[in-house]
Scaffold this active site. Structure first.
Site, mmCIF file in Angstrom:
data_model
loop_
_atom_site.group_PDB
_atom_site.id
_atom_site.type_symbol
_atom_site.label_atom_id
_atom_site.label_comp_id
_atom_site.label_asym_id
_atom_site.label_seq_id
_atom_site.Cartn_x
_atom_site.Cartn_y
_atom_site.Cartn_z
ATOM 1 N N LEU A 12 0.427 -0.994 -0.253
ATOM 2 C CA LEU A 12 -0.316 -0.066 -0.334
ATOM 3 C C LEU A 12 0.814 1.393 0.171
ATOM 4 C CD1 LEU A 12 -2.823 0.929 -0.158
ATOM 5 C CD2 LEU A 12 -2.775 1.101 2.903
ATOM 6 N N ASP A 36 11.266 3.442 12.860
ATOM 7 C CA ASP A 36 10.415 2.196 13.855
ATOM 8 C C ASP A 36 9.633 2.159 14.476
ATOM 9 O OD1 ASP A 36 9.636 -0.074 15.177
ATOM 10 O OD2 ASP A 36 11.867 -1.122 16.364
ATOM 11 N N ILE A 37 8.706 2.220 14.348
ATOM 12 C CA ILE A 37 7.138 3.241 14.779
ATOM 13 C C ILE A 37 6.552 2.310 16.235
ATOM 14 C CG2 ILE A 37 6.416 3.305 12.655
ATOM 15 C CD1 ILE A 37 3.921 1.049 12.971
ATOM 16 N N TYR A 125 -3.586 -9.732 15.807
ATOM 17 C CA TYR A 125 -4.132 -8.901 15.185
ATOM 18 C C TYR A 125 -5.279 -7.928 15.238
ATOM 19 C CZ TYR A 125 -4.048 -6.298 10.579
ATOM 20 O OH TYR A 125 -4.289 -5.682 9.267
HETATM 21 N N1 LIG Z 1 -3.136 -7.145 2.943
HETATM 22 C C1 LIG Z 1 -4.230 -6.658 3.227
HETATM 23 O O1 LIG Z 1 -4.800 -7.597 2.802
HETATM 24 C C2 LIG Z 1 -4.826 -5.838 4.640
HETATM 25 C C3 LIG Z 1 -5.735 -5.727 4.808
HETATM 26 C C4 LIG Z 1 -6.966 -5.103 5.364
HETATM 27 C C5 LIG Z 1 -5.631 -3.996 6.156
HETATM 28 N N2 LIG Z 1 -3.897 -3.467 5.781
HETATM 29 C C6 LIG Z 1 -3.823 -2.783 6.355
HETATM 30 O O2 LIG Z 1 -2.819 -2.253 5.251
HETATM 31 C C7 LIG Z 1 -1.628 -1.707 5.655
HETATM 32 C C8 LIG Z 1 -0.289 -1.697 4.830
HETATM 33 O O3 LIG Z 1 -0.268 -3.643 4.506
HETATM 34 P P1 LIG Z 1 0.758 -3.453 3.008
HETATM 35 O O4 LIG Z 1 -0.585 -5.030 2.976
HETATM 36 O O5 LIG Z 1 0.901 -2.579 2.421
HETATM 37 O O6 LIG Z 1 0.984 -4.453 3.627
HETATM 38 P P2 LIG Z 1 3.659 -4.555 3.597
HETATM 39 O O7 LIG Z 1 2.915 -4.604 2.073
HETATM 40 O O8 LIG Z 1 3.782 -5.949 4.765
HETATM 41 O O9 LIG Z 1 3.839 -3.553 4.341
HETATM 42 C C9 LIG Z 1 3.402 -3.515 5.512
HETATM 43 C C10 LIG Z 1 5.383 -2.572 5.595
HETATM 44 O O10 LIG Z 1 5.485 -1.596 7.515
HETATM 45 C C11 LIG Z 1 6.626 -2.038 7.070
HETATM 46 N N3 LIG Z 1 6.563 -2.206 9.076
HETATM 47 C C12 LIG Z 1 6.701 -3.298 9.527
HETATM 48 N N4 LIG Z 1 7.328 -3.225 11.165
HETATM 49 C C13 LIG Z 1 7.297 -1.712 10.898
HETATM 50 C C14 LIG Z 1 7.815 -1.184 12.438
HETATM 51 N N5 LIG Z 1 7.965 -1.838 13.003
HETATM 52 N N6 LIG Z 1 7.652 0.508 11.920
HETATM 53 C C15 LIG Z 1 8.348 1.006 10.167
HETATM 54 N N7 LIG Z 1 7.965 -0.144 9.240
HETATM 55 C C16 LIG Z 1 7.572 -1.306 9.441
HETATM 56 C C17 LIG Z 1 6.821 -3.153 6.538
HETATM 57 O O11 LIG Z 1 8.939 -2.797 6.050
HETATM 58 P P3 LIG Z 1 9.362 -4.632 6.737
HETATM 59 O O12 LIG Z 1 8.324 -5.704 5.593
HETATM 60 O O13 LIG Z 1 10.779 -4.041 6.188
HETATM 61 O O14 LIG Z 1 8.888 -4.855 7.860
HETATM 62 C C18 LIG Z 1 6.313 -2.477 4.915
HETATM 63 O O15 LIG Z 1 7.259 -2.160 4.583
HETATM 64 C C19 LIG Z 1 -1.293 -2.909 6.939
HETATM 65 O O16 LIG Z 1 -1.691 -1.425 8.148
HETATM 66 C C20 LIG Z 1 -2.555 -3.941 7.313
HETATM 67 O O17 LIG Z 1 -2.970 -3.448 8.505
HETATM 68 C C21 LIG Z 1 -4.148 -5.028 5.085
#
Ligand SMILES: NC(=O)c1ccc[n+]([C@@H]2O[C@H](COP(=O)([O-])OP(=O)(O)OC[C@H]3O[C@@H](n4cnc5c(N)ncnc54)[C@H](OP(=O)(O)O)[C@@H]3O)[C@@H](O)[C@H]2O)c1
Length: 289
Positions: A12, A36-37, A125
């Site tokens: 995203l 790091d959040i 989660y």
């Molecule tokens: N994917 C879905 O189907 C879905 C559905 C509903 C809601 N969401 C929400 O949508 C959002 C985005 O999801 P996405 O699919 O884009 O996920 P993603 O591709 O896994 O991206 C998440 C990002 O967060 C980073 N991250 C993880 N822990 C962190 C920390 N402690 N500090 C800073 N950065 C950190 C990761 O970096 P690293 O990989 O380097 O750790 C990654 O760049 C999330 O909030 C998720 O809960 C997702």
């Protein structure tokens, strides 16, 4: 506007950063290596140096099984991380956009969830995301929290090892003659490009609060797969399965459709149907014409 995007190399986050940049904002992209959040110090140091008017947090720990195995870590990122960002946003006078999830609901309603419906998460989660929302609401007024669902986009989802559902189905259809997909879990598959556009629209309103933000309409995973194959003209024998056939270690809601009621009341709902969102994705990712 000075915009900081956190999780900027995520599925995203990449679309969000691109969309704000396309709309003329000055965008700073922050990856996990840079911030790091879950650390208040890291958040304060990095954000104070950036002086953003808007902080967009797409970062999370959202691999459902890993959250269940490491609840403290999930809480540190999803709940305390949200709190750290909200406190920093308040101190800097910045607005905060934060992403939450349909998994805060248990699915028992079997009708689209309104943003005021009571949340009852079935897993770690969902609980940590719900706690993150509560922290933000109590730490800063200038927040937009967007609950979304079943994301897929051009960039790989880092937490889930890359391939989104659409790509997984297209790959499996090449490898197998027959596919079985569950028909008793209902979602609103939402394209990250559309969610990013919605964030930009909302960021211009100043109408802070909690929003449901998903593609319009809903389907089961089986119906989603059927539509992918229909649009891509892929011939494969697709059969209905039930969730019980694929026992999961962690409970998930069987129904997590969200109603974008607050966006609609505001006249700011930019989402199209999930079918139109899927078609646009396939046009861009697979040159569908
Ligand atoms: N994917 C879905 O189907 C879905 C559905 C509903 C809601 N969401 C929400 O949508 C959002 C985005 O999801 P996405 O699919 O884009 O996920 P993603 O591709 O896994 O991206 C998440 C990002 O967060 C980073 N991250 C993880 N822990 C962190 C920390 N402690 N500090 C800073 N950065 C950190 C990761 O970096 P690293 O990989 O380097 O750790 C990654 O760049 C999330 O909030 C998720 O809960 C997702």
């Amino acid at each position: 506007m000075n915009v900081v995007v956190i999780g900027a190399n995520g599925q995203l986050g990449m679309d969000v950063a691109d969309e704000f940049a396309r709309n003329g904002d000055e965008v700073r992209r922050l990856t996990h290596a840079e911030i790091d959040i879950s650390s208040g110090d890291s958040v304060h140091r990095v954000l104070a140096a950036s002086r953003p008017a808007l902080i967009v947090n797409t970062a999370a720990m959202h691999h459902v099984e890993q959250c269940e195995q490491n609840p403290l870590q999930a809480y540190a990122v999803n709940a305390l991380g949200a709190r750290n960002l909200a406190i920093a946003a308040r101190q800097l006078g910045a607005a905060l956009i934060h992403v939450s999830t349909d998994y805060v609901f248990d699915g028992a309603k079997r009708q689209p969830y309104l943003k005021g419906d009571p949340a009852l998460p079935l897993n770690v989660y969902g609980n940590t995301k719900l706690a993150g929302k509560a922290f933000i609401q109590t730490c800063t007024e200038k927040h937009y929290i967007l609950r979304t669902s079943a994301l897929y986009g051009r960039n790989p989802c880092r937490a889930k090892g890359g391939r989104n559902f659409v790509e997984l189905m297209l790959t499996l259809a090449k490898e197998r003659d027959k596919l079985r997909v569950v028909n008793d879990e209902c979602v609103s598959p939402t394209s990250t490009a559309e969610l990013a556009r919605q964030m930009v629209v909302l960021s211009r309103t100043g109408a802070f609060g909690l929003y449901h933000a998903t593609a319009e309409g809903s389907c089961t995973w089986y119906e989603f797969a059927r539509k992918i194959f229909e649009l891509m003209k892929v011939k494969v024998s697709l059969k209905i399965a039930t969730a019980n056939e694929f026992p999961a270690k962690v409970s998930r809601p069987k129904y997590s459709v969200l109603e974008n009621n607050k966006l609609k009341t505001l006249g700011a709902n930019s989402f199209r149907s999930w079918e139109d969102g899927l078609r646009s994705y396939l046009v861009s990712a697979h040159h569908l014409n």
